[in-house]
Design a protein around this motif. Structure first.
Motif, PDB file in Angstrom:
ATOM      1  N   ALA A  83      43.750  31.201 -69.843  1.00  0.00           N
ATOM      2  CA  ALA A  83      42.473  31.126 -70.294  1.00  0.00           C
ATOM      3  C   ALA A  83      41.410  30.007 -69.742  1.00  0.00           C
ATOM      4  O   ALA A  83      40.159  30.130 -69.597  1.00  0.00           O
ATOM      5  N   PHE A  84      42.346  28.875 -69.388  1.00  0.00           N
ATOM      6  CA  PHE A  84      41.312  27.741 -68.800  1.00  0.00           C
ATOM      7  C   PHE A  84      42.057  27.631 -67.378  1.00  0.00           C
ATOM      8  O   PHE A  84      43.232  28.001 -66.888  1.00  0.00           O
ATOM      9  N   VAL A  85      41.099  27.064 -66.431  1.00  0.00           N
ATOM     10  CA  VAL A  85      41.445  27.073 -65.092  1.00  0.00           C
ATOM     11  C   VAL A  85      42.111  25.577 -65.154  1.00  0.00           C
ATOM     12  O   VAL A  85      42.021  24.646 -65.775  1.00  0.00           O
ATOM     13  N   GLY A  86      42.823  25.400 -63.843  1.00  0.00           N
ATOM     14  CA  GLY A  86      43.547  24.169 -63.626  1.00  0.00           C
ATOM     15  C   GLY A  86      45.148  24.219 -62.979  1.00  0.00           C
ATOM     16  O   GLY A  86      45.300  23.535 -62.013  1.00  0.00           O
ATOM     17  N   ARG A  87      45.863  25.009 -63.851  1.00  0.00           N
ATOM     18  CA  ARG A  87      46.973  25.265 -63.239  1.00  0.00           C
ATOM     19  C   ARG A  87      47.187  25.885 -61.855  1.00  0.00           C
ATOM     20  O   ARG A  87      48.140  25.116 -61.118  1.00  0.00           O
ATOM     21  N   THR A  88      46.544  26.499 -61.613  1.00  0.00           N
ATOM     22  CA  THR A  88      46.610  27.312 -60.457  1.00  0.00           C
ATOM     23  C   THR A  88      45.214  27.200 -59.324  1.00  0.00           C
ATOM     24  O   THR A  88      45.192  27.957 -58.242  1.00  0.00           O
ATOM     25  N   THR A  89      44.257  26.336 -59.852  1.00  0.00           N
ATOM     26  CA  THR A  89      43.150  26.316 -59.246  1.00  0.00           C
ATOM     27  C   THR A  89      42.577  24.886 -58.971  1.00  0.00           C
ATOM     28  O   THR A  89      42.933  24.006 -59.807  1.00  0.00           O
ATOM     29  N   SER A  90      41.796  24.466 -57.942  1.00  0.00           N
ATOM     30  CA  SER A  90      41.361  23.273 -57.670  1.00  0.00           C
ATOM     31  C   SER A  90      40.356  22.828 -58.861  1.00  0.00           C
ATOM     32  O   SER A  90      40.220  21.648 -59.358  1.00  0.00           O
ATOM     33  N   LEU A  91      39.447  23.858 -59.623  1.00  0.00           N
ATOM     34  CA  LEU A  91      38.508  23.497 -60.709  1.00  0.00           C
ATOM     35  C   LEU A  91      39.519  23.185 -61.934  1.00  0.00           C
ATOM     36  O   LEU A  91      40.521  24.137 -62.227  1.00  0.00           O
ATOM     37  N   ALA A 102      28.953  32.120 -59.014  1.00  0.00           N
ATOM     38  CA  ALA A 102      28.789  31.264 -57.991  1.00  0.00           C
ATOM     39  C   ALA A 102      29.681  30.093 -57.953  1.00  0.00           C
ATOM     40  O   ALA A 102      29.984  29.540 -56.833  1.00  0.00           O
ATOM     41  N   THR A 103      30.059  29.542 -59.146  1.00  0.00           N
ATOM     42  CA  THR A 103      31.045  28.455 -59.409  1.00  0.00           C
ATOM     43  C   THR A 103      32.486  29.004 -58.923  1.00  0.00           C
ATOM     44  O   THR A 103      33.262  28.308 -58.264  1.00  0.00           O
ATOM     45  N   TRP A 104      32.765  30.180 -59.297  1.00  0.00           N
ATOM     46  CA  TRP A 104      34.020  30.844 -59.028  1.00  0.00           C
ATOM     47  C   TRP A 104      34.374  30.571 -57.408  1.00  0.00           C
ATOM     48  O   TRP A 104      35.450  30.353 -57.225  1.00  0.00           O
ATOM     49  N   GLU A 105      33.451  31.217 -56.643  1.00  0.00           N
ATOM     50  CA  GLU A 105      33.410  31.403 -55.335  1.00  0.00           C
ATOM     51  C   GLU A 105      33.674  30.168 -54.601  1.00  0.00           C
ATOM     52  O   GLU A 105      34.064  30.014 -53.674  1.00  0.00           O
ATOM     53  N   GLU A 106      33.449  28.996 -55.259  1.00  0.00           N
ATOM     54  CA  GLU A 106      33.605  27.578 -54.727  1.00  0.00           C
ATOM     55  C   GLU A 106      35.098  27.240 -54.977  1.00  0.00           C
ATOM     56  O   GLU A 106      35.788  26.211 -54.640  1.00  0.00           O
ATOM     57  N   VAL A 107      35.970  28.010 -55.925  1.00  0.00           N
ATOM     58  CA  VAL A 107      37.207  27.429 -56.253  1.00  0.00           C
ATOM     59  C   VAL A 107      38.185  27.842 -55.367  1.00  0.00           C
ATOM     60  O   VAL A 107      38.262  28.900 -54.517  1.00  0.00           O
ATOM     61  N   ARG A 108      39.190  27.001 -55.155  1.00  0.00           N
ATOM     62  CA  ARG A 108      40.362  27.075 -54.263  1.00  0.00           C
ATOM     63  C   ARG A 108      41.356  26.992 -55.054  1.00  0.00           C
ATOM     64  O   ARG A 108      41.958  26.627 -56.171  1.00  0.00           O
ATOM     65  N   LEU A 109      42.858  27.792 -54.696  1.00  0.00           N
ATOM     66  CA  LEU A 109      43.817  28.116 -55.261  1.00  0.00           C
ATOM     67  C   LEU A 109      44.849  27.134 -54.873  1.00  0.00           C
ATOM     68  O   LEU A 109      44.934  26.510 -53.753  1.00  0.00           O
ATOM     69  N   LYS A 110      45.769  26.918 -55.670  1.00  0.00           N
ATOM     70  CA  LYS A 110      47.119  26.244 -55.279  1.00  0.00           C
ATOM     71  C   LYS A 110      48.324  27.151 -55.046  1.00  0.00           C
ATOM     72  O   LYS A 110      48.178  28.333 -55.602  1.00  0.00           O
ATOM     73  N   ASP A 111      49.061  26.846 -54.527  1.00  0.00           N
ATOM     74  CA  ASP A 111      50.450  27.515 -54.139  1.00  0.00           C
ATOM     75  C   ASP A 111      51.179  27.678 -55.379  1.00  0.00           C
ATOM     76  O   ASP A 111      51.007  26.904 -56.283  1.00  0.00           O
TER      77      ASP A 111
END
Length: 309
Positions: A83-91, A102-111
């Protein structure tokens, strides 16, 4: 399982029952005794719920890719589990529903180990574009929203219908209301109810308190009446997606579901080896396997474990 109307001949998930398993009317690279194998959140070597994870899964030995979808604030569909970002994302620290595209498209993923990558967070449109190039494979799409609003499920079904008109997809949810809503937009497609198992969740928890309390909890009881009620409420073709703890606790589930023409998929919150051993035991007991399994690792070793005498 009830076939879709003849006016909809391209619906790939108008499946037939063969040997107790749901068999897609296409070649199955995993060929696991008629059982479909789907990669949990995509290929395990790629960031979870990423476009590259979907691509690698559909290009690999799995029969499909299981993905999680949610809507952003402005209605865009994205691939994300929590439900929240952070575990798998830069945001970090924000609810998915509070973010715009627009904000989502700036997010980068974690492996999968939590290390930062340069891969952008995926939109559902990215996943369906990938799936369109793999006509023999399936997108197993879980709607994460749980609410009384029909709009999310209907919008997801319409998007998938338009992007993948050959039908290589299906929707699942823990909320049968969302499935009823999806049925309004997709009268012929397969829908799956994900059955949460409180005992399995407690056993898989990192909390020692939850683990100690697991013995006082019980797996859901799924009998013929329960399955028939689900079919009446959602409309066929519909099936259940259950944890292996639920499968063990309901030894008549596979025979009963087969008699009713209802698919059963399994999943497990732990290791694939335990999942495979549970299916192996079910096969010895009833001679049946589920229609499919959502797995965390490669398809071939999993199938070998299930197939072992």
């Amino acid at each position: 399982m009830t076939a879709p109307p003849k006016t909809d001949p391209n619906r790939l998930l108008a499946a037939v029952l063969l040997g107790g398993a749901l068999v897609l009317p296409l070649s199955s690279p995993a060929a696991c005794l008629g059982m479909a194998l789907h990669a949990h959140r995509g290929d395990p070597e790629r960031p979870e719920n990423s476009a590259t994870a979907v691509e690698a899964a559909l290009a690999g030995d799995w029969d499909g890719a299981e993905i999680d979808i949610q809507q952003l604030r402005d209605g865009a569909w994205v691939l994300h589990h929590d439900a929240f970002v952070g575990r798998t994302t830069s945001l970090k620290g924000r609810a998915v529903a509070s973010i715009d595209r627009a904000t989502w498209e700036e997010v980068r993923l974690k492996d999968r180990s939590g290390r930062a990558t340069t891969e952008p967070a995926a939109l559902l449109s990215d996943a369906v574009q990938v799936a369109a190039a793999h006509a023999g494979k399936v997108l197993n799409v879980e709607i994460k929203q749980v609410n009384g609003d029909c709009q999310p499920a209907q919008a997801a079904a319409r998007l998938l219908q338009q992007a993948l008109p050959e039908g290589q997809w299906f929707l699942t949810s823990v909320d049968r209301r969302q499935l009823r809503c999806a049925r309004q937009s997709d009268p012929a497609g397969y829908l799956g109810l994900i059955v949460l198992d409180p005992q399995a969740l407690a056993m898989a928890s990192t909390s020692r308190l939850a683990q100690r309390g697991a013995a006082r909890l019980h797996a859901p009881t799924i009998d013929r009446q329960w399955l028939m009620r689900l079919a009446q409420e959602v409309g066929p073709p519909v099936g259940v997606h259950v944890d292996i703890n639920t499968l063990r606790s309901n030894p008549e589930l596979l025979p009963t579901a087969r008699a009713l023409g209802m698919p059963v998929f399994t999943y497990h919150l732990g290791a694939d080896r335990d999942h495979a051993q549970a299916l192996q035991a079910a096969r010895r007991q009833s001679g049946l396997l589920p229609s499919g399994a959502v797995i965390d690792g490669p398809a071939a070793p999993f199938c070998r474990m299930v197939s072992a005498p």
